[in-house]
Write a protein that holds these residues in place. Structure first.
Motif, PDB file in Angstrom:
ATOM      1  N   ASP A  19       0.798  -1.203   0.160  1.00 19.36           N
ATOM      2  CA  ASP A  19      -0.114   0.351   0.225  1.00 19.36           C
ATOM      3  C   ASP A  19       0.871   1.400  -0.100  1.00 19.36           C
ATOM      4  O   ASP A  19       1.402   1.559   1.358  1.00 19.36           O
ATOM      5  CB  ASP A  19      -1.146  -0.152   1.222  1.00 19.36           C
ATOM      6  N   THR A  20       0.715   1.450  -1.089  1.00 14.68           N
ATOM      7  CA  THR A  20       1.733   2.817  -1.473  1.00 14.68           C
ATOM      8  C   THR A  20       1.634   3.999  -0.791  1.00 14.68           C
ATOM      9  O   THR A  20       2.199   4.848  -0.137  1.00 14.68           O
ATOM     10  CB  THR A  20       1.948   3.125  -2.782  1.00 14.68           C
ATOM     11  N   SER A  21       0.188   4.483  -0.731  1.00  8.54           N
ATOM     12  CA  SER A  21      -0.446   5.696   0.228  1.00  8.54           C
ATOM     13  C   SER A  21      -0.528   4.880   1.631  1.00  8.54           C
ATOM     14  O   SER A  21      -0.514   6.455   2.166  1.00  8.54           O
ATOM     15  CB  SER A  21      -2.061   5.451   0.201  1.00  8.54           C
ATOM     16  N   VAL A  22      -0.020   4.406   2.320  1.00 14.57           N
ATOM     17  CA  VAL A  22       1.281   4.834   4.291  1.00 14.57           C
ATOM     18  C   VAL A  22       2.463   5.071   3.971  1.00 14.57           C
ATOM     19  O   VAL A  22       3.029   4.039   2.810  1.00 14.57           O
ATOM     20  CB  VAL A  22       0.344   3.416   4.303  1.00 14.57           C
ATOM     21  N   PRO A  23       3.415   5.457   4.707  1.00 10.64           N
ATOM     22  CA  PRO A  23       3.845   5.945   5.261  1.00 10.64           C
ATOM     23  C   PRO A  23       4.271   4.052   5.848  1.00 10.64           C
ATOM     24  O   PRO A  23       4.450   3.718   6.618  1.00 10.64           O
ATOM     25  CB  PRO A  23       4.490   6.829   5.526  1.00 10.64           C
TER      26      PRO A  23
END
Length: 276
Positions: A19-23
């Motif tokens: 999930d690239t939206s979560v750091p």
């Protein structure tokens, strides 16, 4: 024991979807040290950290430099031939196995992380010397039994022989309420006499106001960050024998070259201890 490289996890299950939206801490660290394996969310939170602590990229590099030094110490002076690197992060050469196998080609390393991107790179980049062996486990240090019962671990490491357990800049990802001290002790208890534990940990007591700012930024982005005071970092080593100079600012632990002009410039505690 055969040589080569193994990548897998318990039951050979696929790692979770990326999930690239979560750091993620591994990808933020990659950005700080100049890597390219990070995404907008990682860079955004990494920049917020840097606003509170402008020198944080330099601190990340100092943390990695400690890893280089401590692996050289373990493979060279201590004669360790097996390493368990928990929270390895995105591979950045030289990695643990490259350093250790440069000293002793038959060194064996098991890497542990919980980021699917690390797994992808592990397949491509963690190429062992033919005389040694490497493996990667998809797991989190807060689940030590999952690591210890993983068949990859037992296939690569002989837990009747000393192991260098590396926990470099990872323990801050668990809250006090999660009791990371017990998780670490569970791992320590499985290792034989003559094993070592190396730790770096962000220090709350270097600049409390700056640390509070980065904790707020992390919390707002859904990330756990728990910097700790020196005494709480010291607790992770339990009754193992600390190697001189003990738990110290990371830049002062056997530095390459002269002593740093400002030994507190990197806000990490660092230490190494041996199991009696």
């Amino acid at each position: 024991m055969s040589s080569g490289n193994e990548v897998g996890d318990e039951g050979e299950q696929a790692p979770p979807e990326l999930d690239t939206s979560v750091p993620h801490s591994a990808r933020m660290y990659d950005w700080w040290i100049g890597g390219k394996d990070n995404f907008a969310a990682d860079r955004e939170l990494g920049e917020r950290f840097a606003q509170a602590i402008p020198s944080i990229p330099a601190m990340a590099r100092e943390n990695r430099n400690f890893m280089h030094r401590v692996v050289r110490y373990l493979a060279g002076q201590a004669g360790i031939r097996q390493f368990l690197d928990i929270g390895t992060g995105i591979p950045t050469s030289p990695n643990v196995h490259e350093i250790a196998q440069g000293i002793a080609a038959d060194s064996r390393v098991v890497y542990v992380d919980n980021d699917p991107l690390v797994l992808t790179h592990a397949r491509a980049l963690m190429v062992s010397d033919p005389a040694g062996r490497t493996a990667y486990i998809d797991a989190d240090f807060t689940q030590p039994h999952k690591i210890l019962r993983n068949p990859q671990l037992r296939a690569v490491l002989d837990l009747d022989q000393p192991v260098g357990l590396l926990m470099i800049a990872v323990l801050m990802l668990a809250r006090d309420s999660d009791d990371p001290w017990t998780a670490v002790r569970t791992l320590m208890d499985e290792l034989p006499s003559g094993s070592y534990l190396a730790i770096t940990h962000p220090g709350q007591d270097f600049d409390p106001a700056a640390m509070e700012a980065v904790v707020r930024a992390a919390t707002a982005s859904g990330m756990t960050l728990a910097p700790r005071q020196r005494a709480d970092v010291r607790r992770f080593f339990a009754d193992w024998e600390l190697v001189d100079p003990g738990v110290v600012p990371v830049m002062t632990w056997y530095p390459d070259g002269p002593s740093p002009a400002d030994p507190h410039a990197a806000y990490y505690w660092a230490g190494l201890a041996r199991k009696p």
